[in-house]
Write a protein that holds these residues in place. Structure first.
Motif, PDB file in Angstrom:
ATOM      1  N   ARG A  28       0.810  -1.222   0.000  1.00 55.60           N
ATOM      2  CA  ARG A  28       0.000   0.000   0.000  1.00 55.60           C
ATOM      3  C   ARG A  28       0.843   1.272   0.000  1.00 55.60           C
ATOM      4  O   ARG A  28       0.361   2.334  -0.370  1.00 55.60           O
ATOM      5  CB  ARG A  28      -0.935   0.001   1.200  1.00 55.60           C
ATOM      6  CG  ARG A  28      -0.252  -0.009   2.552  1.00 55.60           C
ATOM      7  CD  ARG A  28      -1.261  -0.054   3.695  1.00 55.60           C
ATOM      8  NE  ARG A  28      -0.620  -0.243   4.976  1.00 55.60           N
ATOM      9  CZ  ARG A  28      -0.091   0.737   5.702  1.00 55.60           C
ATOM     10  NH1 ARG A  28      -0.141   1.995   5.259  1.00 55.60           N
ATOM     11  NH2 ARG A  28       0.483   0.489   6.868  1.00 55.60           N
ATOM     12  N   GLU A  29       2.104   1.171   0.403  1.00 52.38           N
ATOM     13  CA  GLU A  29       2.966   2.350   0.444  1.00 52.38           C
ATOM     14  C   GLU A  29       3.818   2.508  -0.814  1.00 52.38           C
ATOM     15  O   GLU A  29       4.670   3.398  -0.874  1.00 52.38           O
ATOM     16  CB  GLU A  29       3.866   2.295   1.683  1.00 52.38           C
ATOM     17  CG  GLU A  29       3.081   2.314   2.998  1.00 52.38           C
ATOM     18  CD  GLU A  29       3.978   2.200   4.209  1.00 52.38           C
ATOM     19  OE1 GLU A  29       5.154   1.795   4.046  1.00 52.38           O
ATOM     20  OE2 GLU A  29       3.513   2.516   5.314  1.00 52.38           O
ATOM     21  N   ASP A  30       3.593   1.665  -1.809  1.00 50.11           N
ATOM     22  CA  ASP A  30       4.430   1.667  -3.012  1.00 50.11           C
ATOM     23  C   ASP A  30       3.888   2.543  -4.132  1.00 50.11           C
ATOM     24  O   ASP A  30       4.246   2.367  -5.298  1.00 50.11           O
ATOM     25  CB  ASP A  30       4.595   0.237  -3.539  1.00 50.11           C
ATOM     26  CG  ASP A  30       5.585  -0.567  -2.717  1.00 50.11           C
ATOM     27  OD1 ASP A  30       6.467   0.043  -2.088  1.00 50.11           O
ATOM     28  OD2 ASP A  30       5.480  -1.816  -2.711  1.00 50.11           O
ATOM     29  N   TYR A  31       3.035   3.494  -3.818  1.00 51.07           N
ATOM     30  CA  TYR A  31       2.401   4.306  -4.858  1.00 51.07           C
ATOM     31  C   TYR A  31       3.411   5.078  -5.701  1.00 51.07           C
ATOM     32  O   TYR A  31       3.282   5.135  -6.931  1.00 51.07           O
ATOM     33  CB  TYR A  31       1.381   5.278  -4.242  1.00 51.07           C
ATOM     34  CG  TYR A  31       1.763   5.861  -2.916  1.00 51.07           C
ATOM     35  CD1 TYR A  31       2.658   6.923  -2.812  1.00 51.07           C
ATOM     36  CD2 TYR A  31       1.223   5.346  -1.738  1.00 51.07           C
ATOM     37  CE1 TYR A  31       3.013   7.450  -1.589  1.00 51.07           C
ATOM     38  CE2 TYR A  31       1.561   5.872  -0.504  1.00 51.07           C
ATOM     39  CZ  TYR A  31       2.461   6.918  -0.431  1.00 51.07           C
ATOM     40  OH  TYR A  31       2.808   7.437   0.789  1.00 51.07           O
ATOM     41  N   ALA A  32       4.417   5.643  -5.071  1.00 46.26           N
ATOM     42  CA  ALA A  32       5.388   6.432  -5.835  1.00 46.26           C
ATOM     43  C   ALA A  32       6.211   5.548  -6.755  1.00 46.26           C
ATOM     44  O   ALA A  32       6.520   5.920  -7.893  1.00 46.26           O
ATOM     45  CB  ALA A  32       6.299   7.219  -4.889  1.00 46.26           C
ATOM     46  N   ARG A  33       6.564   4.352  -6.292  1.00 46.16           N
ATOM     47  CA  ARG A  33       7.376   3.435  -7.099  1.00 46.16           C
ATOM     48  C   ARG A  33       6.600   2.950  -8.323  1.00 46.16           C
ATOM     49  O   ARG A  33       7.144   2.862  -9.429  1.00 46.16           O
ATOM     50  CB  ARG A  33       7.838   2.247  -6.262  1.00 46.16           C
ATOM     51  CG  ARG A  33       8.767   2.628  -5.128  1.00 46.16           C
ATOM     52  CD  ARG A  33       9.027   1.448  -4.223  1.00 46.16           C
ATOM     53  NE  ARG A  33       9.715   0.367  -4.922  1.00 46.16           N
ATOM     54  CZ  ARG A  33       9.745  -0.875  -4.494  1.00 46.16           C
ATOM     55  NH1 ARG A  33       9.097  -1.225  -3.386  1.00 46.16           N
ATOM     56  NH2 ARG A  33      10.409  -1.796  -5.167  1.00 46.16           N
ATOM     57  N   VAL A  34       5.330   2.618  -8.119  1.00 44.55           N
ATOM     58  CA  VAL A  34       4.516   2.171  -9.248  1.00 44.55           C
ATOM     59  C   VAL A  34       4.300   3.307 -10.230  1.00 44.55           C
ATOM     60  O   VAL A  34       4.381   3.121 -11.452  1.00 44.55           O
ATOM     61  CB  VAL A  34       3.163   1.606  -8.758  1.00 44.55           C
ATOM     62  CG1 VAL A  34       2.227   1.346  -9.934  1.00 44.55           C
ATOM     63  CG2 VAL A  34       3.388   0.322  -7.974  1.00 44.55           C
ATOM     64  N   SER A  35       4.048   4.505  -9.723  1.00 46.33           N
ATOM     65  CA  SER A  35       3.874   5.661 -10.588  1.00 46.33           C
ATOM     66  C   SER A  35       5.137   5.913 -11.405  1.00 46.33           C
ATOM     67  O   SER A  35       5.077   6.185 -12.611  1.00 46.33           O
ATOM     68  CB  SER A  35       3.529   6.892  -9.750  1.00 46.33           C
ATOM     69  OG  SER A  35       3.310   8.012 -10.563  1.00 46.33           O
ATOM     70  N   CYS A  94       9.333   3.152 -16.678  1.00 49.35           N
ATOM     71  CA  CYS A  94       9.609   1.725 -16.884  1.00 49.35           C
ATOM     72  C   CYS A  94      10.704   1.226 -15.955  1.00 49.35           C
ATOM     73  O   CYS A  94      11.630   0.507 -16.375  1.00 49.35           O
ATOM     74  CB  CYS A  94       9.986   1.443 -18.335  1.00 49.35           C
ATOM     75  SG  CYS A  94       8.659   1.738 -19.488  1.00 49.35           S
ATOM     76  N   THR A  95      10.622   1.574 -14.664  1.00 47.99           N
ATOM     77  CA  THR A  95      11.520   1.042 -13.666  1.00 47.99           C
ATOM     78  C   THR A  95      10.769  -0.006 -12.852  1.00 47.99           C
ATOM     79  O   THR A  95       9.540  -0.031 -12.843  1.00 47.99           O
ATOM     80  CB  THR A  95      12.015   2.144 -12.710  1.00 47.99           C
ATOM     81  OG1 THR A  95      10.884   2.772 -12.116  1.00 47.99           O
ATOM     82  CG2 THR A  95      12.839   3.169 -13.451  1.00 47.99           C
ATOM     83  N   SER A  96      11.494  -0.887 -12.170  1.00 45.10           N
ATOM     84  CA  SER A  96      10.866  -1.988 -11.445  1.00 45.10           C
ATOM     85  C   SER A  96      10.164  -1.486 -10.198  1.00 45.10           C
ATOM     86  O   SER A  96      10.584  -0.541  -9.556  1.00 45.10           O
ATOM     87  CB  SER A  96      11.913  -3.034 -11.070  1.00 45.10           C
ATOM     88  OG  SER A  96      12.450  -3.633 -12.217  1.00 45.10           O
ATOM     89  N   ALA A  97       9.073  -2.211  -9.826  1.00 41.51           N
ATOM     90  CA  ALA A  97       8.354  -1.900  -8.583  1.00 41.51           C
ATOM     91  C   ALA A  97       7.684  -3.153  -8.077  1.00 41.51           C
ATOM     92  O   ALA A  97       7.128  -3.918  -8.845  1.00 41.51           O
ATOM     93  CB  ALA A  97       7.318  -0.804  -8.834  1.00 41.51           C
ATOM     94  N   GLY A  98       7.759  -3.361  -6.783  1.00 42.78           N
ATOM     95  CA  GLY A  98       6.978  -4.431  -6.161  1.00 42.78           C
ATOM     96  C   GLY A  98       7.600  -5.798  -6.292  1.00 42.78           C
ATOM     97  O   GLY A  98       8.714  -5.978  -6.783  1.00 42.78           O
ATOM     98  N   ALA A  99       6.868  -6.800  -5.843  1.00 45.66           N
ATOM     99  CA  ALA A  99       7.312  -8.182  -5.906  1.00 45.66           C
ATOM    100  C   ALA A  99       6.629  -8.872  -7.061  1.00 45.66           C
ATOM    101  O   ALA A  99       5.419  -8.908  -7.152  1.00 45.66           O
ATOM    102  CB  ALA A  99       6.952  -8.900  -4.594  1.00 45.66           C
TER     103      ALA A  99
END
Length: 204
Positions: free
Chosen positions: A182-189, A195-200
């Motif tokens: 839930r705190e990964d909003y900036a990474r996904v954005s 086109c950088t990696s985010a999440g598992a």
């Protein structure tokens, strides 16, 4: 195009939910379809079924409406989100550089491809929609702790991180599946934009 499922549990973390909507409104226009979870609305369906004993089929259809209630809430919170019920409406919103929020009843209720049971939640419905739309990626936003690295779908299902039917809906899928916190909003954005990696990444 990405399908992003915003878990209903995010309703318990209003600051994070608002940040997800804000980030997607910037980076996801014309590129993202939001699938709402059920949140507190589906909890009411579970409680009512316990009290009244109605069938899983009825509970399934009520849960679809619970997702729609959550979807209406999301669209009201964030300008630029467009409610959409059909494939035509989803693509129309995307083509107009908006972000559609899927209201699933019109496409799911009575659909023979979808078992009417609690094994199928918004996780599996998001995967079904990703197949239907030919999405390149499915992102599931979770509030629960996530395993590090890659994990097979059966393992995720056993841990209750995804629903029991999810494995069947993503088996041999053409799209990638990403589980994010839930705190990964900036990474996904950032991944949407750069086109950088985010999440598992979940293995198939």
């Amino acid at each position: 195009m990405w399908v992003v499922k915003l878990g209903g549990s995010l309703a318990n973390y209003p600051d994070d939910l608002k940040r997800w909507l804000e980030e997607l409104a910037v980076s996801g226009r014309g590129r993202v379809v939001i699938v709402p979870g059920g949140g507190p609305f589906v909890d009411c369906v579970r409680a009512a079924q316990q009290d009244w004993g109605f069938t899983d089929s009825t509970a399934h259809r009520m849960a679809l409406l619970a997702m729609e209630q959550y979807g209406w809430m999301l669209a009201d919170i964030q300008p630029g989100l467009i409610l959409a019920r059909t494939v035509v409406e989803l693509y129309q919103a995307l083509s107009n550089n908006n972000i559609p929020v899927w209201l699933p009843s019109a496409m799911i209720a009575g659909n023979a491809e979808i078992p009417e049971s609690w094994d199928v939640t918004s996780d599996s419905l998001a995967a079904w929609l990703a197949r239907c739309l030919g999405a390149e990626r499915l992102v599931l936003v979770k509030s629960c702790p996530l395993p590090e690295g890659e994990m097979d779908m059966a393992g995720l299902s056993k841990k209750g991180i995804v629903d029991a039917a999810f494995t069947g809906f993503v088996d041999a899928a053409a799209f990638e599946v990403w589980l994010v916190n839930r705190e990964d909003y900036a990474r996904v954005s950032a991944h949407l934009m750069e086109c950088t990696s985010a999440g598992a990444k979940a293995g198939r």
